[in-house]
Enzyme design. Structure first.
Site, PDB file in Angstrom:
ATOM      1  N   VAL A 106       0.859  -1.174   0.000  1.00 31.54           N
ATOM      2  CA  VAL A 106       0.000   0.000   0.000  1.00 31.54           C
ATOM      3  C   VAL A 106       0.900   1.230   0.000  1.00 31.54           C
ATOM      4  O   VAL A 106       1.800   1.335   0.830  1.00 31.54           O
ATOM      5  CB  VAL A 106      -0.908  -0.002   1.258  1.00 31.54           C
ATOM      6  CG1 VAL A 106      -1.713   1.268   1.342  1.00 31.54           C
ATOM      7  CG2 VAL A 106      -1.812  -1.219   1.256  1.00 31.54           C
ATOM      8  N   CYS A 107       0.674   2.147  -0.938  1.00 33.98           N
ATOM      9  CA  CYS A 107       1.517   3.346  -1.024  1.00 33.98           C
ATOM     10  C   CYS A 107       1.356   4.203   0.227  1.00 33.98           C
ATOM     11  O   CYS A 107       0.249   4.578   0.609  1.00 33.98           O
ATOM     12  CB  CYS A 107       1.142   4.174  -2.241  1.00 33.98           C
ATOM     13  SG  CYS A 107       1.903   5.813  -2.205  1.00 33.98           S
ATOM     14  N   ILE A 108       2.480   4.558   0.832  1.00 33.91           N
ATOM     15  CA  ILE A 108       2.424   5.276   2.111  1.00 33.91           C
ATOM     16  C   ILE A 108       1.831   6.683   1.965  1.00 33.91           C
ATOM     17  O   ILE A 108       0.998   7.090   2.779  1.00 33.91           O
ATOM     18  CB  ILE A 108       3.820   5.319   2.793  1.00 33.91           C
ATOM     19  CG1 ILE A 108       3.708   5.975   4.176  1.00 33.91           C
ATOM     20  CG2 ILE A 108       4.856   6.049   1.945  1.00 33.91           C
ATOM     21  CD1 ILE A 108       4.866   5.680   5.088  1.00 33.91           C
ATOM     22  N   ALA A 152      -1.813   6.342   1.332  1.00 29.98           N
ATOM     23  CA  ALA A 152      -2.452   5.765   2.518  1.00 29.98           C
ATOM     24  C   ALA A 152      -2.637   6.808   3.617  1.00 29.98           C
ATOM     25  O   ALA A 152      -3.671   6.861   4.275  1.00 29.98           O
ATOM     26  CB  ALA A 152      -1.628   4.589   3.043  1.00 29.98           C
TER      27      ALA A 152
END
Lengths: 130, 135
Positions: free
Chosen positions: A77-79, A82
Site C-alpha cells: 500500500v503506497c504510504i 495511505a
C-alpha cells in the site's frame, strides 16, 4: 511470466480491485508469478481490515489477504496515498500520534519506489483502474 | 537491478477534479531517482494539466502546476502532447506552460520539453514502451 499489478481504485465503488483479484488468481493458477501488487490512489482502501461488507457479498480485503497467504504475495500500500486516506499500520499510527491502526493482514505500507521497482523487475505491469 | 526500461506515464485526467494528476506527478518524481528512460504523455482532459497561468487558490487545493516545469532538472524532458486532444478542447500548444530543459550536451541550451504528437504517433509510442503507467 512475471507480473506486477497496480490497483488504482477502492473496493466496491469500482470493479478494478475485483478484476485485479480475478486476474491474479488466474495468473497464479496458470503458474505465473506475481512479483507485487501495488495499491495506489483510492486503491489503498482495499487494505483496511475494518470493512464489514454484507455477509452475502464478497469481502475483497479478506480475498486479497487469503490469496496473499496462500501464495506469499507482496501486497504493498503506497504510504503517501495511505496517509491521505487514513490507512495506517502500527508503526505509522505511533509515528503520527494516532490512536489506532487498520492495515489488513498480508498488506504492508511502503513507498512509491516499490511501484517503479515492480515495473523494472516484472515482464508486465498491469494497471487496474478507470 | 536490471537494464534501463522505457517508462511512459499516461496522463488522461484534468488536474483538480480528481487526485490522479497530482498522485501521478508524485510517481514521476520518485521514479526519476531510478534513472529509467522516462516519457510523459498528455491526452484527453490530461492536456489541461499543462495549461499556462493556472491558479488553484479558489479551489482551496494545493496548486501543483509549477512542478511540471521543474521536471527537466530530474531528467524528465519528454512531454508528449496529443494534438487531437488539444484541438477537441479548443487549445493550442501556446496555451500550455513553456516547459523546458537544459541540454547538457549542447552547452546547457534551454530546449522545449513539449512534443506535439498525433493520436497515431502516440499509439506507436505506447507500443514501444516497456512499462506504461496510466493515470
Amino acid at each position: 511470466m512475471r507480473f506486477a499489478i497496480q490497483i488504482n481504485e477502492g473496493p466496491y465503488t469500482h470493479q478494478a480491485s475485483d478484476t485485479a483479484y480475478q486476474f491474479a488468481k488466474a495468473a497464479l493458477a496458470r503458474g505465473h508469478e506475481i512479483f507485487r501488487v501495488f495499491f495506489y490512489h483510492d486503491g489503498v482502501n482495499n487494505g483496511t481490515r475494518l470493512t464489514v461488507p454484507p455477509q452475502d457479498d464478497r469481502n475483497l480485503q479478506k480475498l486479497w489477504s487469503e490469496l496473499a497467504e496462500q501464495h506469499q504475495l507482496d501486497l504493498v500500500v503506497c504510504i503517501a496515498a495511505a496517509q491521505r486516506r487514513g490507512i495506517l499500520d502500527a508503526n505509522e499510527a505511533k509515528r503520527q500520534g494516532k490512536d489506532a491502526d487498520n492495515i489488513a493482514p498480508g498488506f504492508r505500507i511502503s513507498g512509491l519506489g516499490q511501484l517503479i521497482e515492480a515495473g523494472i523487475e516484472s515482464d508486465r505491469l498491469v494497471v487496474f483502474g478507470d | 537491478m536490471s537494464e534501463k526500461k522505457k517508462f511512459l506515464y499516461l496522463n488522461r485526467k484534468a488536474p483538480y477534479g480528481t487526485i490522479y494528476a497530482l498522485e501521478s506527478l508524485e510517481v514521476v518524481l520518485i521514479g526519476a531517482a531510478f534513472e529509467q528512460d522516462v516519457s510523459l504523455a498528455f491526452l484527453d482532459d490530461g492536456v489541461f494539466q499543462l495549461m499556462n497561468n493556472q491558479d488553484a487558490t479558489a479551489t482551496g487545493m494545493k496548486g501543483f502546476s509549477k512542478t511540471y516545469r521543474a521536471l527537466g532538472d530530474y531528467d524528465v524532458r519528454k512531454f508528449y502532447v496529443e494534438t487531437e486532444s488539444l484541438e477537441l478542447r479548443g487549445l493550442k500548444l501556446e496555451d500550455l506552460m513553456p516547459i523546458t530543459y537544459e541540454d547538457e550536451d549542447d552547452d546547457y541550451a534551454e530546449k522545449p520539453s513539449l512534443i506535439p504528437v498525433s493520436r497515431a504517433e502516440l499509439a506507436k509510442l505506447i507500443a514501444e514502451q516497456d512499462v506504461v503507467l496510466s493515470f
